[in-house]
Write a protein that holds these residues in place. Structure first.
Motif, PDB file in Angstrom:
ATOM      1  N   LEU A 206      47.435  -4.502  -6.516  1.00  0.00           N
ATOM      2  CA  LEU A 206      48.630  -4.082  -6.809  1.00  0.00           C
ATOM      3  C   LEU A 206      49.333  -3.132  -5.880  1.00  0.00           C
ATOM      4  O   LEU A 206      50.429  -3.028  -5.457  1.00  0.00           O
ATOM      5  N   LYS A 207      48.314  -2.134  -5.760  1.00  0.00           N
ATOM      6  CA  LYS A 207      48.605  -0.925  -5.054  1.00  0.00           C
ATOM      7  C   LYS A 207      48.962  -1.500  -3.495  1.00  0.00           C
ATOM      8  O   LYS A 207      49.778  -0.803  -2.819  1.00  0.00           O
ATOM      9  N   ILE A 208      48.079  -2.312  -2.964  1.00  0.00           N
ATOM     10  CA  ILE A 208      48.166  -2.441  -1.499  1.00  0.00           C
ATOM     11  C   ILE A 208      49.520  -3.571  -1.247  1.00  0.00           C
ATOM     12  O   ILE A 208      50.079  -3.301  -0.346  1.00  0.00           O
TER      13      ILE A 208
ATOM     14  N   THR B  12      34.075   2.277   1.312  1.00  0.00           N
ATOM     15  CA  THR B  12      33.672   1.901  -0.095  1.00  0.00           C
ATOM     16  C   THR B  12      33.962   0.082  -0.100  1.00  0.00           C
ATOM     17  O   THR B  12      32.950  -0.491  -0.798  1.00  0.00           O
ATOM     18  N   GLN B  13      34.845  -0.193   0.060  1.00  0.00           N
ATOM     19  CA  GLN B  13      35.465  -1.891   0.107  1.00  0.00           C
ATOM     20  C   GLN B  13      34.501  -2.372   1.120  1.00  0.00           C
ATOM     21  O   GLN B  13      34.143  -3.505   0.306  1.00  0.00           O
TER      22      GLN B  13
ATOM     23  N   ALA C  32      39.433  -9.874   0.966  1.00  0.00           N
ATOM     24  CA  ALA C  32      40.586  -9.819   1.403  1.00  0.00           C
ATOM     25  C   ALA C  32      41.216  -8.494   1.265  1.00  0.00           C
ATOM     26  O   ALA C  32      42.271  -8.092   2.261  1.00  0.00           O
ATOM     27  N   ILE C  33      40.665  -7.340   0.759  1.00  0.00           N
ATOM     28  CA  ILE C  33      41.231  -6.110   0.658  1.00  0.00           C
ATOM     29  C   ILE C  33      40.517  -5.402   2.005  1.00  0.00           C
ATOM     30  O   ILE C  33      41.399  -4.825   2.695  1.00  0.00           O
ATOM     31  N   VAL C  34      39.375  -5.745   2.347  1.00  0.00           N
ATOM     32  CA  VAL C  34      39.041  -5.205   3.736  1.00  0.00           C
ATOM     33  C   VAL C  34      39.712  -5.648   4.944  1.00  0.00           C
ATOM     34  O   VAL C  34      40.103  -4.709   5.906  1.00  0.00           O
ATOM     35  N   TRP C  35      40.123  -7.075   4.822  1.00  0.00           N
ATOM     36  CA  TRP C  35      40.805  -7.612   5.911  1.00  0.00           C
ATOM     37  C   TRP C  35      42.321  -6.970   5.734  1.00  0.00           C
ATOM     38  O   TRP C  35      42.931  -6.589   7.092  1.00  0.00           O
ATOM     39  N   CYS C  36      42.833  -6.706   4.781  1.00  0.00           N
ATOM     40  CA  CYS C  36      44.311  -5.829   4.723  1.00  0.00           C
ATOM     41  C   CYS C  36      44.162  -4.623   5.501  1.00  0.00           C
ATOM     42  O   CYS C  36      44.931  -4.137   6.143  1.00  0.00           O
TER      43      CYS C  36
ATOM     44  N   VAL D  50      49.833  -2.298   6.148  1.00  0.00           N
ATOM     45  CA  VAL D  50      48.869  -1.629   5.337  1.00  0.00           C
ATOM     46  C   VAL D  50      48.053  -0.591   6.052  1.00  0.00           C
ATOM     47  O   VAL D  50      47.464   0.424   5.633  1.00  0.00           O
ATOM     48  N   ARG D  51      47.698  -1.195   7.361  1.00  0.00           N
ATOM     49  CA  ARG D  51      46.542  -0.286   8.002  1.00  0.00           C
ATOM     50  C   ARG D  51      47.060   1.109   8.563  1.00  0.00           C
ATOM     51  O   ARG D  51      46.256   1.936   8.722  1.00  0.00           O
TER      52      ARG D  51
END
Length: 215
Positions: A21-23, A36-37, A73-77, A84-85
């Motif tokens: 949700l945050k991302i 960490t991700q 998916a989180i790491v990719w984003c 996002v990056r």
């Protein structure tokens, strides 16, 4: 399956949903450690090798796929998403997480339940998960202020391990032959790492103030 494991799974799922949700809502990963991700992605890939060999239940399979897919998916984003990056705190997220991977794997080769590929990778995933939150906690301490969604993400992640400790205690008293000592001890270590964060999270909740961690 018991109520404590179910509660642990649901709080774990909540932590992932809060982070997603945050991302996706804010197009920002500020305050989130990509180290960490990445560690969690390695944890899930190593732990769920049995997806290719064993079928326990539809629930079990779906949850494994959700944890693997969401972590990747989180790491990719954080690495490749155009918006996002840009918000990634690269200067603060400098923890050398590769040492955690190496140390966890070496420890798994020494301390395991059975000397098989699947069991060694299972032990490796537990040891790595126990310390995977360290880059995130270090980043939050360096930044000082913690936004609401990031604080909730870390809180739910810590609560998940707390419920899993209750799950191991329940299984110890209800199963004739309890063998998952590695998981229990790793969970205790992981939960202990959250103690400082939980203290400041509770103080901020009690005072209805913004969460701040000491530098």
């Amino acid at each position: 399956m018991n109520i404590f494991r179910l509660a642990g799974d649901m709080t774990h799922l909540m932590s992932i949903l809060v982070l997603l949700l945050k991302i996706y809502a804010t197009k920002s990963c500020s305050g989130i450690s990509m180290k960490t991700q990445e560690l969690y992605a390695v944890v899930f890939l190593a732990r769920y090798l049995d997806l290719f060999t064993d079928f326990i239940s539809l629930y079990n399979t779906v949850m494994k796929l959700v944890f693997i897919g969401s972590s990747l998916a989180i790491v990719w984003c954080m690495r490749y998403h155009r918006a996002v990056r840009r918000s990634y705190d690269r200067e603060l997220d400098t923890f050398r997480h590769y040492f955690l991977i190496l140390a966890s794997f070496v420890f798994a080769l020494v301390v395991h339940e059975k000397f098989t590929v699947q069991e060694i990778f299972w032990a490796f995933s537990l040891y790595l998960e126990a310390v995977a939150i360290l880059p995130q906690l270090v980043l939050l301490q360096r930044s000082g202020n913690v936004d609401n969604l990031t604080g909730q993400y870390v809180f739910f992640l810590g609560a998940y391990r707390g419920f899993y400790i209750l799950n191991w205690i329940y299984r110890y008293f209800t199963e004739q032959r309890f063998t998952r000592w590695i998981a229990c001890i790793s969970g205790l270590v992981q939960t202990a790492l959250y103690a400082d964060f939980f203290y400041y999270y509770f103080i901020s909740w009690k005072d209805n103030a913004k969460l701040k961690l000491p530098a």
